[in-house]
Design an enzyme around this catalytic site. Structure first.
Site, PDB file in Angstrom:
ATOM      1  N   GLU A 128       0.756  -1.170   0.098  1.00  0.00           N
ATOM      2  CA  GLU A 128      -0.051  -0.172   0.028  1.00  0.00           C
ATOM      3  C   GLU A 128       0.863   1.269   0.046  1.00  0.00           C
ATOM      4  OE1 GLU A 128      -2.756  -0.262   3.235  1.00  0.00           O
ATOM      5  OE2 GLU A 128      -3.518  -2.198   2.419  1.00  0.00           O
ATOM      6  N   GLU A 244      -5.911 -10.779  -1.251  1.00  0.00           N
ATOM      7  CA  GLU A 244      -6.616 -10.502  -0.309  1.00  0.00           C
ATOM      8  C   GLU A 244      -7.952 -10.652  -0.233  1.00  0.00           C
ATOM      9  OE1 GLU A 244      -5.568  -7.510   2.407  1.00  0.00           O
ATOM     10  OE2 GLU A 244      -3.230  -7.833   1.827  1.00  0.00           O
TER      11      GLU A 244
HETATM   12  C1  XIL Z   1      -5.772  -6.930   8.577  1.00  0.00           C
HETATM   13  C2  XIL Z   1      -5.708  -7.975   9.371  1.00  0.00           C
HETATM   14  O1  XIL Z   1      -6.428  -9.148   8.874  1.00  0.00           O
HETATM   15  C3  XIL Z   1      -6.480  -7.759  10.779  1.00  0.00           C
HETATM   16  O2  XIL Z   1      -6.368  -9.031  11.476  1.00  0.00           O
HETATM   17  C4  XIL Z   1      -5.627  -6.714  11.499  1.00  0.00           C
HETATM   18  O3  XIL Z   1      -6.719  -6.075  12.544  1.00  0.00           O
HETATM   19  C5  XIL Z   1      -5.807  -5.272  10.458  1.00  0.00           C
HETATM   20  O4  XIL Z   1      -5.155  -5.734   9.099  1.00  0.00           O
HETATM   21  N1  XIL Z   1      -5.069  -4.964   4.035  1.00  0.00           N
HETATM   22  C6  XIL Z   1      -3.981  -5.527   4.258  1.00  0.00           C
HETATM   23  C7  XIL Z   1      -3.938  -6.436   5.603  1.00  0.00           C
HETATM   24  O5  XIL Z   1      -3.029  -5.512   3.675  1.00  0.00           O
HETATM   25  O6  XIL Z   1      -2.690  -6.351   6.107  1.00  0.00           O
HETATM   26  C8  XIL Z   1      -5.266  -5.896   6.243  1.00  0.00           C
HETATM   27  O7  XIL Z   1      -4.949  -7.420   7.504  1.00  0.00           O
HETATM   28  C9  XIL Z   1      -6.694  -5.992   5.883  1.00  0.00           C
HETATM   29  C10 XIL Z   1      -6.505  -4.814   4.784  1.00  0.00           C
END
Ligand code: XIL
Length: 329
Positions: A128, A244
């Site tokens: 990001e 994701e």
């Molecule tokens: C999220 C995790 O899954 C959660 O457990 C944590 O509280 C916050 O982060 N984008 C990303 C991930 O790149 O690192 C994030 O993961 C979700 C959004």
């Protein structure tokens, strides 16, 4: 019913999911379901916050357990994420400054990538780093790393990772590339510009990670726009991972049958586009079961009903989303 990992493998693809230490190490049924369905385990706990208790120490106890679990179940293991502006340890802000930032960053990457060298399929090296709303012409996000090191940090992090583990696939990971709207268009343009810059400098970036956090109520999904973007990324000689994938159903009506149908449709429509691109090598959902999900904390439903974003329900049974993914593979 062949599990998703086998259906994906039959197409030369990897299907995986994010898996956290606590539920995997305490819920046997979950661990069994995870190993059955997934050909890859992503640790979202390889962030600074989880492995850097103090400025001069690393704690791999939990991540080593997860890596061992992945290996024991024949799953690829992928790490998320070496460089991010979120999930930094509490000591970070008062400790890291312009003078020592490069030292901290290089030491972190060398230690963490070195610890898992040879065991890792791929790393989200940088997460990001683009934010057009931060106002820079290059669309770079104004993170502490950019502030302390300048834009050359973008190349440094991939170079150090590649030197430390030449076997690992090195990924630039980001969100907001999925829909036909001004925000996502600006993000796609800035991300392509970043990838072109890295490639032009010979920086060892091997793939783009598209987070693909989708919305069940979205009205601006444009398959052609997305397909063209994937082709542009592939034409840079990069692989693509969907890193994701999930579908937030918090703005849908309460009816469960309707929600499951709409969510499954989003999975199907999105995967039919991305699986058409040969550069796509992996589909990873940011959650396997609704029982263990990051989403309720971030996109709760106003009516308080449980969200239903992932392929398996809270009893680890396939939902229509699972069927949609099975069909897509
Ligand atoms: C999220 C995790 O899954 C959660 O457990 C944590 O509280 C916050 O982060 N984008 C990303 C991930 O790149 O690192 C994030 O993961 C979700 C959004």
């Amino acid at each position: 019913n062949a599990p998703l990992r086998d259906r994906a493998a039959a197409k030369g693809l990897i299907y995986g999911a994010v898996g956290d230490y606590l539920p995997l190490s305490t819920d046997k049924n979950y661990a069994t379901s995870f190993a059955r369905e997934c050909g890859m385990l992503v640790s979202g706990e390889l962030k600074w916050y989880f492995i850097r208790p103090t400025p001069d120490s690393f704690d791999f106890t939990k991540s080593d357990w997860v890596a061992k679990f992945a290996r024991a179940s024949g799953m690829h293991f992928r790490g998320h994420t070496l460089v991010w502006h979120i999930s930094l340890p509490d000591w970070f802000e008062e400790t890291v400054n312009r003078q020592n930032a490069e030292g901290f960053l290089v030491e972190h990457i060398k230690t963490v990538v070195g610890h898992y060298a040879g065991q890792i399929h791929s790393w989200d090296v940088l997460n990001e780093a683009i934010e057009p709303n931060d106002g820079r012409p290059d669309g770079l996000r104004k993170t502490p790393w950019l502030e302390f090191l300048g834009e050359d940090y973008l190349d440094l992090v991939f170079r150090v990772a590649a030197e430390t583990d030449p076997q690992a696939l090195l990924v630039y990971n980001d969100f907001g590339m999925d829909y036909d709207n001004p925000r996502d268009e600006a993000r796609r343009i800035a991300i392509l510009k970043l990838l072109e810059r890295l490639k032009s400098k010979g920086t060892p970036v091997h793939a783009l990670g598209i987070q693909a956090h989708l919305w069940a109520d979205a009205t601006d999904f444009n398959p052609k726009k997305l397909r063209d973007f994937l082709s542009q990324v592939a034409s840079l000689g990069l692989k693509i991972l969907i890193t994701e994938l999930d579908v937030a159903d918090h703005r849908l009506p309460p009816d469960v049958k309707l929600r499951d149908r709409v969510v499954a449709g989003v999975y199907e429509d999105y995967l039919s586009v991305v699986l058409d691109e040969p550069a796509v090598i992996a589909i990873i959902t940011w959650g396997l079961s609704d029982r263990y999900s990051w989403m309720p904390e971030y996109h709760p439903r106003p009516d308080g009903l449980p969200l239903r974003p992932h392929p398996l329900d809270k009893h680890f049974q396939p939902k229509l989303a699972w069927n949609a993914m099975a069909r897509a593979f």
